[in-house]
Design an enzyme around this catalytic site. Structure first.
Site, PDB file in Angstrom:
ATOM      1  N   LYS A 181      -0.019 -29.935 -13.932  1.00 11.23           N
ATOM      2  CA  LYS A 181       0.649 -29.994 -12.496  1.00 11.23           C
ATOM      3  C   LYS A 181      -0.249 -30.672 -11.583  1.00 11.23           C
ATOM      4  CE  LYS A 181       3.490 -26.031 -10.601  1.00 11.23           C
ATOM      5  NZ  LYS A 181       3.557 -25.021 -10.336  1.00 11.23           N
TER       6      LYS A 181
HETATM    7  C1  E4P Z   1       6.335 -23.019  -8.881  1.00 11.29           C
HETATM    8  O1  E4P Z   1       5.749 -24.059  -9.655  1.00 11.29           O
HETATM    9  C2  E4P Z   1       5.827 -22.924  -7.623  1.00 11.29           C
HETATM   10  O2  E4P Z   1       4.410 -22.719  -7.654  1.00 11.29           O
HETATM   11  C3  E4P Z   1       6.395 -21.521  -7.366  1.00 11.29           C
HETATM   12  O3  E4P Z   1       7.892 -21.620  -7.699  1.00 11.29           O
HETATM   13  C4  E4P Z   1       6.234 -21.206  -5.718  1.00 11.29           C
HETATM   14  O4  E4P Z   1       7.002 -20.090  -5.355  1.00 11.29           O
HETATM   15  P1  E4P Z   1       6.867 -19.306  -4.046  1.00 11.29           P
HETATM   16  O5  E4P Z   1       7.210 -20.164  -2.972  1.00 11.29           O
HETATM   17  O6  E4P Z   1       7.940 -18.176  -4.002  1.00 11.29           O
HETATM   18  O7  E4P Z   1       5.447 -19.100  -4.095  1.00 11.29           O
END
Ligand code: E4P
Length: 218
Positions: free
Chosen positions: A83
């Site tokens: 990522k």
């Molecule tokens: C996933 O890849 C993200 O990091 C995650 O969905 C973020 O979610 P949040 O905004 O609820 O922390």
């Protein structure tokens, strides 16, 4: 639509994976911090539990650092998706990691142009953050619709839209209607997808009638 689970909690992942309904996992530095264990151990344990892609995020913000960290993360298991953030260096790292045969999830996408760039950089996944857009008064789901429409205009763009920052079951329904390829869902929200008071009420009614018969299926 594929369902990823958005957590680094191995117990929760094991519980949900047993359903056979989990196609992958996403983590981020905040979720790893919450898990309270070394990132390599956490990612290795998740990759051993779930066959599908497991997103592990770099924390370097320069190209060289992202490449070094990205390759180290990808070396943990074949199903790691590296990522990287949607910055200029992140896009360069996406291109280079993809060319080396790694899966890449370009995260922190908040605009259609950013998603277009991620696809041109060869991303396996792009992660538009629905909830965090909603938080500041924008329409997060409209971004999913725009990205879907743009990607569908160009056959060569095969990046999967991974709807992220999902907070409610309604987000899941809307993301599916908008044509997101994947939704990454917090464990509690994923479990809530199965809940409906009418299901419980009517099940109770069926079971009450069944009890009156005195029968047994076995
Ligand atoms: C996933 O890849 C993200 O990091 C995650 O969905 C973020 O979610 P949040 O905004 O609820 O922390």
């Amino acid at each position: 639509m594929k369902f990823f689970v958005d957590t680094a909690d191995i117990a929760e992942i094991e519980d949900l994976a047993a359903s056979g309904l989990v196609d992958g996992v996403t983590t981020n530095p905040s979720l790893i911090a919450k898990a309270g264990k070394p990132i390599r151990d956490v990612i290795a344990a998740i990759c051993a539990t779930v066959e599908g892609p497991v997103s592990a995020e770099v924390t370097a913000i320069d190209f060289d650092g992202m490449m070094e960290e990205g390759q180290a993360l990808a070396g943990i298991a074949p199903n790691v998706a590296v990522k990287v953030p949607l910055t200029w260096d992140g896009l360069k790292a996406c291109r280079a990691l993809t060319q080396r045969g790694h899966k890449v999830n370009v995260t922190l996408c908040f605009s259609a142009n950013q998603a277009l760039l991620a696809a041109k950089a060869g991303a396996t996944f792009v992660s538009p953050f629905i909830g965090r857009l909603d938080d500041i008064g924008y329409d997060g789901m409209e971004l999913i619709r725009q990205i879907r429409a743009i990607y569908d205009n160009y056959e060569a763009l095969d990046t999967e839209i991974l709807a992220a920052s999902i907070r409610t079951p309604f987000h899941v329904t809307e993301a599916a209607l908008a044509g997101a390829d994947v939704a990454t869902i917090p464990p509690a929200v994923l479990k809530n997808l199965a809940k409906n008071p009418l299901t419980d009420k009517n099940l109770d009614g069926f079971l009450a009638d069944w009890k009156k018969t005195g029968q047994s299926i076995l």
